[in-house]
Design an enzyme around this catalytic site. Structure first.
Site, PDB file in Angstrom:
ATOM      1  N   GLY A 239       0.755  -1.244   0.000  1.00  0.00           N
ATOM      2  CA  GLY A 239       0.000   0.000   0.000  1.00  0.00           C
ATOM      3  C   GLY A 239       0.784   1.291   0.000  1.00  0.00           C
ATOM      4  O   GLY A 239       0.197   2.360  -0.182  1.00  0.00           O
ATOM      5  N   GLU A 275       3.781  -6.708   1.539  1.00  0.00           N
ATOM      6  CA  GLU A 275       3.319  -7.068   0.186  1.00  0.00           C
ATOM      7  C   GLU A 275       3.256  -5.844  -0.712  1.00  0.00           C
ATOM      8  O   GLU A 275       2.185  -5.479  -1.215  1.00  0.00           O
ATOM      9  CB  GLU A 275       1.912  -7.673   0.269  1.00  0.00           C
ATOM     10  CG  GLU A 275       1.765  -8.870   1.170  1.00  0.00           C
ATOM     11  CD  GLU A 275       0.298  -9.253   1.409  1.00  0.00           C
ATOM     12  OE1 GLU A 275      -0.605  -8.472   1.044  1.00  0.00           O
ATOM     13  OE2 GLU A 275       0.070 -10.333   1.965  1.00  0.00           O
ATOM     14  N   PRO A 276       4.357  -5.161  -0.944  1.00  0.00           N
ATOM     15  CA  PRO A 276       4.299  -3.979  -1.800  1.00  0.00           C
ATOM     16  C   PRO A 276       4.207  -4.374  -3.278  1.00  0.00           C
ATOM     17  O   PRO A 276       4.862  -5.321  -3.720  1.00  0.00           O
ATOM     18  CB  PRO A 276       5.630  -3.269  -1.526  1.00  0.00           C
ATOM     19  CG  PRO A 276       6.555  -4.358  -1.088  1.00  0.00           C
ATOM     20  CD  PRO A 276       5.720  -5.444  -0.462  1.00  0.00           C
ATOM     21  N   GLY A 277       3.377  -3.668  -4.011  1.00  0.00           N
ATOM     22  CA  GLY A 277       3.284  -3.892  -5.451  1.00  0.00           C
ATOM     23  C   GLY A 277       3.645  -2.616  -6.186  1.00  0.00           C
ATOM     24  O   GLY A 277       4.654  -2.502  -6.878  1.00  0.00           O
ATOM     25  N   ARG A 278       2.823  -1.594  -5.956  1.00  0.00           N
ATOM     26  CA  ARG A 278       2.951  -0.345  -6.694  1.00  0.00           C
ATOM     27  C   ARG A 278       4.330   0.296  -6.531  1.00  0.00           C
ATOM     28  O   ARG A 278       4.922   0.751  -7.510  1.00  0.00           O
ATOM     29  CB  ARG A 278       1.883   0.628  -6.194  1.00  0.00           C
ATOM     30  CG  ARG A 278       1.728   1.869  -7.046  1.00  0.00           C
ATOM     31  CD  ARG A 278       0.837   2.891  -6.339  1.00  0.00           C
ATOM     32  NE  ARG A 278      -0.433   2.363  -5.912  1.00  0.00           N
ATOM     33  CZ  ARG A 278      -1.553   2.370  -6.649  1.00  0.00           C
ATOM     34  NH1 ARG A 278      -1.539   2.889  -7.855  1.00  0.00           N
ATOM     35  NH2 ARG A 278      -2.680   1.884  -6.174  1.00  0.00           N
ATOM     36  N   TYR A 318      -9.945   5.544 -12.037  1.00  0.00           N
ATOM     37  CA  TYR A 318      -9.745   6.182 -10.729  1.00  0.00           C
ATOM     38  C   TYR A 318      -9.520   7.687 -10.845  1.00  0.00           C
ATOM     39  O   TYR A 318      -9.176   8.329  -9.849  1.00  0.00           O
ATOM     40  CB  TYR A 318      -8.515   5.593 -10.022  1.00  0.00           C
ATOM     41  CG  TYR A 318      -8.403   4.093 -10.043  1.00  0.00           C
ATOM     42  CD1 TYR A 318      -9.253   3.302  -9.273  1.00  0.00           C
ATOM     43  CD2 TYR A 318      -7.442   3.466 -10.829  1.00  0.00           C
ATOM     44  CE1 TYR A 318      -9.147   1.920  -9.299  1.00  0.00           C
ATOM     45  CE2 TYR A 318      -7.325   2.088 -10.846  1.00  0.00           C
ATOM     46  CZ  TYR A 318      -8.182   1.320 -10.083  1.00  0.00           C
ATOM     47  OH  TYR A 318      -8.073  -0.036 -10.111  1.00  0.00           O
ATOM     48  N   CYS A 346     -13.875   4.414 -28.660  1.00  0.00           N
ATOM     49  CA  CYS A 346     -15.129   5.122 -28.899  1.00  0.00           C
ATOM     50  C   CYS A 346     -15.939   5.353 -27.639  1.00  0.00           C
ATOM     51  O   CYS A 346     -17.057   4.849 -27.506  1.00  0.00           O
ATOM     52  CB  CYS A 346     -15.951   4.333 -29.899  1.00  0.00           C
ATOM     53  SG  CYS A 346     -15.016   4.102 -31.408  1.00  0.00           S
ATOM     54  N   GLU A 347     -15.400   6.040 -26.698  1.00  0.00           N
ATOM     55  CA  GLU A 347     -16.201   6.555 -25.581  1.00  0.00           C
ATOM     56  C   GLU A 347     -15.447   7.704 -24.929  1.00  0.00           C
ATOM     57  O   GLU A 347     -14.219   7.732 -24.933  1.00  0.00           O
ATOM     58  CB  GLU A 347     -16.561   5.462 -24.576  1.00  0.00           C
ATOM     59  CG  GLU A 347     -15.456   4.644 -24.008  1.00  0.00           C
ATOM     60  CD  GLU A 347     -16.014   3.584 -23.038  1.00  0.00           C
ATOM     61  OE1 GLU A 347     -16.424   3.984 -21.945  1.00  0.00           O
ATOM     62  OE2 GLU A 347     -16.039   2.400 -23.399  1.00  0.00           O
TER      63      GLU A 347
END
Ligand code: LLP
Length: 421
Positions: A239, A275-278, A318, A346-347
């Site tokens: 986190g 548990e770091p990911g980012r 986000y 296309c949005e």
């Protein structure tokens, strides 16, 4: 140290020009720096060097085999949240005793695969899951090491879609019920209680919520020991946030985070897992894209890129900010132009940013979305039948395609037209 810098006017990934990669691989493409991945892993490893620990990289951030192998070779464990991630970790050569299995909804097949293949611990998220895991373990004649993920009811102060530690979130068991759940776990044949698990959210840019949560976990661990459980391990989740907007964000350093962990739980003498990911993968990657058109609308201009929301969904999902940097360095003092940066899907949601002041850019120019190494490629899709974005790993002067761009035939061949059509 930043491994994506301009050299002789051209943005490089380590020692490789991003122009060279674009010419070889095409755009859009993700490009990762080995040196950054390793440095970020080492920062966590050093931050916890005061005691026994294992940095379990949260593979969900970027699960390419080459990325996992790079980190595993450096000594990292893995945090997996699905049977697929478990299989990827094993395929990359990570031993079972370095794989932690998290996630709110593990299936019987996933439990079986992890027990069969070996697992460091399973983090249980609910009583029904605990019962099922016990039954699966007994069926295999095994005993599986477990922790219970507790929900400490702490507001991580982050985006609501990535906040997990409040009582209204679906994650973990309420910390107030934890002693009862641990008593049930201890009484369940097939399970062996080894510690406590917590994870409160992602992209935290303030240490205070960690401090609150870890203090609660420390109190709980002491109470559980009094209840007779062997609490030797604390999984403190991931986190820690990263600077997405380099000009005005300064998140806490891994060393401060490590010190906070020592201060809050160090006295327990437990082995610490994080548990770091980012933080490991985020700033180790960029999304490389080419400008297709500059279009003048009414009252605003649009920079239309060949990358789209299917390649990098974070802004659409986000409202996330990614710095956008021209690969060709702008002249110092060049006038900026305010544009909406959009993709071809296309949005209207296919908008990376609105009213961003960027240096002058023309069709054919390359740009890099910074901080895209985590939750970029893994969240990409083939929406609009846009081929899955390729990935490239750089190490020094070398680079390699670590996931090729599929051709249209390959994409189409995945569909099956029933014989009655
Ligand atoms: N451990 C658990 C149990 C998690 O659920 C997560 C992230 C992590 C570790 C790693 O957290 P990190 O260190 O990466 O913050 N797709 C979103 C992020 C979702 C995070 C989900 N869980 C995004 O693009 O921002």
């Amino acid at each position: 140290m930043d491994h994506f810098i301009h050299r002789d006017g051209v943005l490089h990934a380590e020692d490789v020009s991003l122009r060279e990669i674009a010419a070889a691989v095409g755009t859009p493409a993700y490009v990762y720096s080995t040196a950054t991945l390793l440095r970020h892993y080492a920062l966590f490893d050093e931050a916890l060097a005061w005691g026994p620990h294992l940095v379990c990289y949260a593979m969900k951030a970027n699960s390419n085999q080459a990325v996992i192998r790079t980190l595993a070779d450096a000594g990292a464990g893995m945090d997996v949240v699905s049977g697929g991630e478990y299989a990827r970790a094993k395929a990359a050569g990570v031993p079972g005793d370095r794989i932690v299995f998290s996630g709110v909804g593990k299936t019987v097949e996933e439990m079986r695969a992890a027990i069969d293949g070996g697992v460091r611990q399973v983090n249980i998220e609910s009583e029904p899951e605990m019962e099922r895991l016990g039954a699966v373990a007994r069926g295999l004649g095994a005993t599986v090491p477990v922790t219970v993920r507790v929900n400490p009811d702490v507001d991580a102060g982050t985006h609501e879609k990535i906040s997990t530690g409040r009582k209204e979130n679906k994650f973990g068991v309420p910390i107030g019920r934890a002693r009862q759940v641990y008593a049930e776990a201890a009484a369940t044949p097939g399970l062996k209680v080894v510690g406590v698990d917590v994870h409160i959210g992602s992209q935290l840019t303030d240490l205070a919520p960690f401090e609150l949560a870890y203090r609660k976990v420390a109190d709980l661990a002491a109470a559980l020991r009094d209840d007779g459980h062997a609490i030797d391990r604390l999984d403190l989740g991931g986190g820690l946030g990263i600077p997405y907007e380099r000009s005005n964000e300064v998140p806490p350093l891994p060393s401060d985070y490590g010190e906070l962990i020592r201060r809050t739980v160090g006295h327990l003498g437990c082995e610490v897992e994080i548990e770091p990911g980012r933080l490991i993968a985020g700033n180790a990657g960029i999304l490389l894209s080419e400008v297709l058109y500059l279009k003048s609308g009414e009252g605003r201009d649009f920079l239309i890129l060949d990358a789209a929301m299917n390649d990098l969904i974070r802004p659409a999902m986000y409202g996330a900010w990614h710095d956008i940097v021209p690969v060709g360095e702008a002249e110092p003092g060049a006038a900026r132009r305010v544009v909406d940066v959009v993709g071809p899907v296309c949005e209207s949601g296919d908008t990376f940013t609105k009213e961003r002041a960027l240096p002058p850019l023309s069709p054919g120019d390359l740009v890099a979305f910074r901080s895209a190494g985590a939750y970029g490629a893994v969240m990409s899709s083939e929406y609009n039948t846009r081929p899955l974005v390729p990935e490239v790993l750089v190490k020094g002067v070398r680079f390699a395609v670590i996931r090729p761009r599929p051709g249209y035939e390959e994409i189409i061949a995945r569909d099956i037209i029933p014989e009655w059509l």
